[in-house]
Design an enzyme around this catalytic site. Structure first.
Site, PDB file in Angstrom:
ATOM      1  N   GLU A  54      -6.082   0.307   0.981  1.00  0.00           N
ATOM      2  CA  GLU A  54      -5.071  -0.265   1.788  1.00  0.00           C
ATOM      3  C   GLU A  54      -6.683  -0.190   3.306  1.00  0.00           C
ATOM      4  OE1 GLU A  54      -2.057  -1.087   5.292  1.00  0.00           O
ATOM      5  OE2 GLU A  54      -1.535   0.230   3.191  1.00  0.00           O
ATOM      6  N   GLN A  67      -6.045  21.134   0.187  1.00  0.00           N
ATOM      7  CA  GLN A  67      -5.096  21.414  -0.481  1.00  0.00           C
ATOM      8  C   GLN A  67      -3.737  20.987  -1.025  1.00  0.00           C
ATOM      9  OE1 GLN A  67      -4.353  25.243   1.513  1.00  0.00           O
ATOM     10  NE2 GLN A  67      -7.117  24.812   2.733  1.00  0.00           N
ATOM     11  N   HIS A  73      -4.818   8.541   4.236  1.00  0.00           N
ATOM     12  CA  HIS A  73      -4.462   7.400   3.210  1.00  0.00           C
ATOM     13  C   HIS A  73      -4.548   6.193   4.994  1.00  0.00           C
ATOM     14  CE1 HIS A  73      -2.628   3.453   2.415  1.00  0.00           C
ATOM     15  NE2 HIS A  73      -2.690   3.203   1.782  1.00  0.00           N
ATOM     16  N   GLU A  76      -4.632  -1.301   6.873  1.00  0.00           N
ATOM     17  CA  GLU A  76      -5.554  -1.878   6.681  1.00  0.00           C
ATOM     18  C   GLU A  76      -6.725  -2.389   7.765  1.00  0.00           C
ATOM     19  OE1 GLU A  76      -4.770  -6.466   6.310  1.00  0.00           O
ATOM     20  OE2 GLU A  76      -2.974  -4.951   6.043  1.00  0.00           O
ATOM     21  N   HIS A  90      -2.085  22.902   2.109  1.00  0.00           N
ATOM     22  CA  HIS A  90      -0.749  22.198   1.654  1.00  0.00           C
ATOM     23  C   HIS A  90      -0.142  21.629   2.552  1.00  0.00           C
ATOM     24  CE1 HIS A  90      -2.122  25.317  -0.569  1.00  0.00           C
ATOM     25  NE2 HIS A  90      -2.110  26.061   0.525  1.00  0.00           N
ATOM     26  N   HIS A  95      -3.098  10.107   8.351  1.00  0.00           N
ATOM     27  CA  HIS A  95      -2.916   8.739   8.349  1.00  0.00           C
ATOM     28  C   HIS A  95      -4.350   8.058   9.336  1.00  0.00           C
ATOM     29  CE1 HIS A  95      -1.657   4.473   7.382  1.00  0.00           C
ATOM     30  NE2 HIS A  95      -0.909   5.189   6.253  1.00  0.00           N
ATOM     31  N   ASN A 173     -11.755  28.337  -1.143  1.00  0.00           N
ATOM     32  CA  ASN A 173     -12.113  26.674  -1.144  1.00  0.00           C
ATOM     33  C   ASN A 173     -12.890  26.768  -1.962  1.00  0.00           C
ATOM     34  OD1 ASN A 173      -8.603  25.945  -1.333  1.00  0.00           O
ATOM     35  ND2 ASN A 173      -9.000  26.740   0.864  1.00  0.00           N
TER      36      ASN A 173
END
Length: 182
Positions: A54, A67, A73, A76, A90, A95, A173
């Site tokens: 999107e 993690q 996300h 649009e 975690h 967004h 990591n």
């Protein structure tokens, strides 16, 4: 591991395939879709979802880590940019439209949406940050809800101990990114 191009849609007609640096590692149980740009030495853990189907692009800076269970996300016509040497712990949800500066830490199950986070910030576990701009080197305490600019402008500074904590997380990591690639 689902690494695939995004579908053509009315709001995003261009199909793009992720670009993952050869020195990064994405676990086979992660999902990377669309115009996702992963820098050098990045670790993407199991069950991470990076969906640029999107909003696009999703940019993950060098030596960062996402993690287990992280979701990234964007709405649009927006994007997400995560800086270099940044840890997303975690279960966090990032967004877009969102930008997170270099050397920052986002805690377990934190939610960041429609915000800009400065460099060297520490966003505590379970914190919610929506619709604000947070300056460099700021601390959002565990469980805090920051949804207006006045609160964001009055945040305390992060501490050197928290910065050292993130350095440790980055070290572990980073070893995962190198070790799992073998």
């Amino acid at each position: 591991m689902p690494i695939k191009e995004n579908p053509s849609c009315s709001f995003n007609k261009e199909c793009r395939y992720p670009n993952i640096d050869k020195e990064s590692f994405c676990d086979e149980m992660s999902s990377v879709i669309g115009d996702v740009r992963i820098g050098k030495g990045v670790y993407v853990a199991p069950f991470v979802s990076l969906r640029a189907d999107e909003g696009t692009p999703l940019i993950i800076g060098d030596e960062s880590n996402l993690q287990d269970g992280v979701i990234v996300h964007a709405l649009e016509h927006t994007s997400v940019e995560i800086g270099k040497k940044t840890s997303i712990a975690h279960g966090a949800v990032i967004h877009g439209p969102t930008k997170i500066g270099d050397n920052s830490f986002v805690g377990f199950r934190a939610v960041i949406h429609g915000s800009e986070i400065g460099k060297e910030c520490f966003i505590g576990h379970g914190a919610i940050v929506v619709g604000v701009k947070i300056g460099d080197k700021k601390l959002v305490s565990h469980g805090a809800i920051i949804t207006d600019q006045e609160k964001a402008d009055n945040l305390p500074n992060s501490t050197s101990d928290l910065f050292k904590f993130n350095e440790g997380v980055l070290g572990v990591n980073g070893e995962f990114a190198r070790g799992y690639r073998r």
